[in-house]
Design a protein around this motif. Structure first.
Motif, short mmCIF file in Angstrom:
data_model
loop_
_atom_site.label_atom_id
_atom_site.label_comp_id
_atom_site.label_asym_id
_atom_site.label_seq_id
_atom_site.Cartn_x
_atom_site.Cartn_y
_atom_site.Cartn_z
N UNK A 155 14.51 34.60 57.01
CA UNK A 155 14.82 33.40 56.23
C UNK A 155 15.33 33.70 54.83
N UNK A 156 15.39 34.96 54.44
CA UNK A 156 15.80 35.35 53.09
C UNK A 156 17.03 36.23 53.13
N UNK A 157 17.84 36.13 52.08
CA UNK A 157 18.97 37.03 51.89
C UNK A 157 18.64 37.90 50.69
N UNK A 158 18.74 39.20 50.85
CA UNK A 158 18.45 40.12 49.75
C UNK A 158 19.72 40.85 49.36
N UNK A 159 19.95 40.94 48.05
CA UNK A 159 21.12 41.63 47.53
C UNK A 159 20.99 43.14 47.68
N UNK A 160 22.12 43.83 47.59
CA UNK A 160 22.14 45.28 47.80
C UNK A 160 21.30 46.03 46.77
N UNK A 161 21.39 45.65 45.51
CA UNK A 161 20.63 46.35 44.46
C UNK A 161 19.13 46.07 44.62
N UNK A 162 18.77 44.82 44.91
CA UNK A 162 17.36 44.48 45.11
C UNK A 162 16.82 45.24 46.32
#
Length: 185
Positions: A155-162
């Motif tokens: 359910x979540x989208x995580x950025x590349x740096x995170x």
């Protein structure tokens, strides 16, 4: 047709926000980012260059679709713009406690039949977001890279740096009491 609501949970560091906003402006150079604070007057939204220049909430505005934004003038004279509708709300992911990134979200509300341009714009924003993030996450039993996984979390989208910082152990990803990390491999 009734209005459509769309939202996505986000885990983005400022570097991730910048990459996504740059891609949005590459596709839509006219797009403005508005800080969700009182306006100077009814004609002057608080436009900012980056999400980091905004507080907790920003909105993404495409003035070529909605040339003028509706405003609300409170009894105290404070002028505020819309939170959704002709804009996409961006509740920012924030590192309120160093080393722990709290989730944020994008939210949009529109009527596909009455506002097809906005519907198309929102769809395009989601496609851009998907290019720069992953949803391949696992919910974990506690914080940290060694916390045991509980179940897949999509359910979540995580950025590349995170994601990179979470996998190296320098950042915990959290939404409320739930911890998660990107899947490995």
């Amino acid at each position: 047709m009734s209005p459509v609501g769309r939202q996505i949970q986000l885990l983005l560091l400022p570097e991730d926000e910048d990459r996504i906003l740059q891609a949005i402006r590459g596709r839509y150079p006219e797009v403005k980012l508005i800080d969700y604070v009182p306006w100077a007057d009814e004609e002057t939204p608080p436009v900012r260059e980056s999400a980091a220049d905004c507080g907790t909430i920003a909105t993404i505005w495409n003035p070529s679709i909605h040339h003028k934004l509706p405003v609300y003038v409170g009894s105290n004279g404070a002028v505020t713009g819309p939170a959704v509708g002709p804009v996409v709300q961006w509740v920012r992911s924030l590192e309120k406690v160093p080393g722990t990134l709290e989730s944020g979200r994008w939210a949009a509300g529109f009527d596909k039949e009455r506002d097809p341009e906005m519907a198309s714009f929102v769809g395009s924003l989601w496609r851009i977001l998907n290019r720069f993030t992953t949803h391949r996450m696992v919910c974990t039993r506690g914080a940290g890279v060694d916390a045991p996984p509980v179940a897949p979390e999509r359910r979540f989208r995580v950025g590349r740096k995170a994601a990179e910082r979470a996998l190296e152990g320098s950042l915990n990803l959290r939404s409320g009491a739930m911890y998660m990390r990107p899947e490995v491999g």
